[in-house]
Design a protein around this motif. Sequence first.
Motif, PDB file in Angstrom:
ATOM      1  N   VAL A   1       1.924   6.345  -2.695  1.00 30.36           N
ATOM      2  CA  VAL A   1       1.770   6.582  -1.254  1.00 30.36           C
ATOM      3  C   VAL A   1       0.600   5.782  -0.693  1.00 30.36           C
ATOM      4  O   VAL A   1       0.087   6.067   0.389  1.00 30.36           O
ATOM      5  CB  VAL A   1       1.608   8.086  -0.930  1.00 30.36           C
ATOM      6  CG1 VAL A   1       2.816   8.866  -1.387  1.00 30.36           C
ATOM      7  CG2 VAL A   1       0.349   8.659  -1.549  1.00 30.36           C
ATOM      8  N   ASP A   2       0.190   4.757  -1.440  1.00 35.49           N
ATOM      9  CA  ASP A   2      -0.843   3.859  -0.935  1.00 35.49           C
ATOM     10  C   ASP A   2      -0.320   3.095   0.275  1.00 35.49           C
ATOM     11  O   ASP A   2       0.812   2.607   0.268  1.00 35.49           O
ATOM     12  CB  ASP A   2      -1.265   2.870  -2.026  1.00 35.49           C
ATOM     13  CG  ASP A   2      -1.936   3.550  -3.209  1.00 35.49           C
ATOM     14  OD1 ASP A   2      -2.715   4.489  -2.976  1.00 35.49           O
ATOM     15  OD2 ASP A   2      -1.671   3.150  -4.356  1.00 35.49           O
TER      16      ASP A   2
ATOM     17  N   ARG B   1       4.701  -2.332  -4.557  1.00 37.45           N
ATOM     18  CA  ARG B   1       4.632  -0.914  -4.921  1.00 37.45           C
ATOM     19  C   ARG B   1       4.375   0.011  -3.737  1.00 37.45           C
ATOM     20  O   ARG B   1       4.413   1.239  -3.906  1.00 37.45           O
ATOM     21  CB  ARG B   1       3.542  -0.703  -5.972  1.00 37.45           C
ATOM     22  CG  ARG B   1       3.812  -1.410  -7.283  1.00 37.45           C
ATOM     23  CD  ARG B   1       2.665  -1.220  -8.255  1.00 37.45           C
ATOM     24  NE  ARG B   1       2.566   0.147  -8.753  1.00 37.45           N
ATOM     25  CZ  ARG B   1       1.500   0.629  -9.381  1.00 37.45           C
ATOM     26  NH1 ARG B   1       0.417  -0.152  -9.543  1.00 37.45           N
ATOM     27  NH2 ARG B   1       1.487   1.868  -9.821  1.00 37.45           N
ATOM     28  N   SER B   2       4.111  -0.529  -2.565  1.00 42.19           N
ATOM     29  CA  SER B   2       3.870   0.306  -1.389  1.00 42.19           C
ATOM     30  C   SER B   2       5.046   0.232  -0.432  1.00 42.19           C
ATOM     31  O   SER B   2       5.651  -0.828  -0.243  1.00 42.19           O
ATOM     32  CB  SER B   2       2.595  -0.149  -0.666  1.00 42.19           C
ATOM     33  OG  SER B   2       2.477   0.486   0.596  1.00 42.19           O
ATOM     34  N   PHE B   3       5.369   1.368   0.198  1.00 39.52           N
ATOM     35  CA  PHE B   3       6.465   1.386   1.149  1.00 39.52           C
ATOM     36  C   PHE B   3       6.154   0.570   2.402  1.00 39.52           C
ATOM     37  O   PHE B   3       7.035  -0.077   2.962  1.00 39.52           O
ATOM     38  CB  PHE B   3       6.777   2.829   1.578  1.00 39.52           C
ATOM     39  CG  PHE B   3       7.503   3.633   0.532  1.00 39.52           C
ATOM     40  CD1 PHE B   3       8.787   3.291   0.132  1.00 39.52           C
ATOM     41  CD2 PHE B   3       6.911   4.755  -0.027  1.00 39.52           C
ATOM     42  CE1 PHE B   3       9.472   4.047  -0.820  1.00 39.52           C
ATOM     43  CE2 PHE B   3       7.582   5.516  -0.981  1.00 39.52           C
ATOM     44  CZ  PHE B   3       8.863   5.163  -1.372  1.00 39.52           C
ATOM     45  N   SER B   4       4.870   0.592   2.841  1.00 37.72           N
ATOM     46  CA  SER B   4       4.585  -0.032   4.136  1.00 37.72           C
ATOM     47  C   SER B   4       3.087  -0.064   4.409  1.00 37.72           C
ATOM     48  O   SER B   4       2.303   0.642   3.763  1.00 37.72           O
ATOM     49  CB  SER B   4       5.286   0.763   5.249  1.00 37.72           C
ATOM     50  OG  SER B   4       4.964   0.269   6.523  1.00 37.72           O
ATOM     51  N   ALA B   5       2.730  -0.866   5.414  1.00 35.74           N
ATOM     52  CA  ALA B   5       1.366  -0.847   5.946  1.00 35.74           C
ATOM     53  C   ALA B   5       1.226   0.227   7.022  1.00 35.74           C
ATOM     54  O   ALA B   5       0.119   0.483   7.505  1.00 35.74           O
ATOM     55  CB  ALA B   5       1.010  -2.212   6.530  1.00 35.74           C
ATOM     56  N   ASP B   6       2.325   0.858   7.378  1.00 33.73           N
ATOM     57  CA  ASP B   6       2.348   1.928   8.378  1.00 33.73           C
ATOM     58  C   ASP B   6       2.307   3.271   7.647  1.00 33.73           C
ATOM     59  O   ASP B   6       3.245   3.625   6.929  1.00 33.73           O
ATOM     60  CB  ASP B   6       3.623   1.818   9.215  1.00 33.73           C
ATOM     61  CG  ASP B   6       3.752   2.917  10.253  1.00 33.73           C
ATOM     62  OD1 ASP B   6       2.941   3.868  10.235  1.00 33.73           O
ATOM     63  OD2 ASP B   6       4.685   2.858  11.073  1.00 33.73           O
TER      64      ASP B   6
END
Length: 400
Positions: free
Chosen positions: A179-180, A195-200
């Motif tokens: 969840v980073d 590995r991250s879903f988004s910058a949001d």
Amino acid sequence: MPPRIAPVLAVACAILGGIIAEALSSPLRAEPMSEAKIQETNLHRIIEDARLRQMIGQMVLVGFVGSDPDAEGYRRVVRQAEDGTITGVIYLGRNIGSLKGVRQLNEGLQRVAAAPLLIAVDQEGGRIQRLTSAVGFKETPSEAAVAKTMTPDAANLVYLDLASGLSNLGFNLNLAPVVDVNLNAANPIIGKLGRSFSADPHKVEAYSRAFVQAHRAKGVLTALKHFPGHGSSNKDTHKGMADVTGTWSTEELLPYEALIGSGDVDMIMSAHVINDRLSGSSNVPSSLSRATLTGLLRKALHFSGVIISDDMQMQGITDRLSFEDSVRQAVLAGNDILIFANDKHPDPSIPEKIADLLSEEAREDPEMLERIRESYGNVMGLKRKLAPAVAKETITVRER
């Protein structure tokens, strides 16, 4: 004084005076302890020590070497599971020879375990998945790819399929989702690996919830990682210190806050990043920071579930602290489970070493004893979600 009380009081004083006079006129002598009483006291101490060590065992999750039932590494964790000196195991690629073999190993572990075992794997998708198509397991896209190409509802279907596959093999804990928040696309361990879903942060929250709920539907626990945020780092804690003090943002807490608030959290994994803005101390990893785990996560964000450390054998820890100091600090900071993946330098005696260390500390430090009891309660509460029939009191000292 009421007239009825005075005579009674006079008689009591006379009796007490006689007792005192007799005691003063007789030499003081200690009442010898009988052999039976000595044995009873020793047995009580043995039972209490065994109970304490098994409570500590519920705080230790280890990796092992081997991919078949005859491997010495596997036989060792089987004995530890049976004795209650570990809370679970974590699989790495070295443990996966075939899907049938994995299922056999997991069934063997649960069959003998003193308490239900957490059988864990890192199966995020993309670059980080231990079970692959090479052994016939259906692979999952990376978090970045999922968020880019699917809605959260569509992602939920993908993760249902993933969780079903894990459950069928006997896994009950997926050390994911990440969840980073992707604040640094060049981050060597998060952004560059997808590995991250988004910058949001709100998008991270939505897809992480889909991941967690899909796994819960199949009876698999999850662990949100890496608290309080690894997305802005420019280094990898596997290889050394990663300091995010100057790059971390409060928006990295938003997914945690929202998911805790909605009850979509089983575990949260603490990160080995340095974040002086939160720790209140210089160069203390978040995973060892009481201000970060107890002050921020427990008290400010109101998380009452299990806190699990990232691998305690990463260089972000081992380059800085001794084994003993890292274990002590991790427990006092608020971690309930410590991971020792036994990757580069396997040590199968880790559970026994931790039990020796923490039981001695607990006998001398009431705070350590309380932390062990608290962690035991948190872990067993989580395990009851996996097996509702698990009694509130599961510790038994077996007669050998």
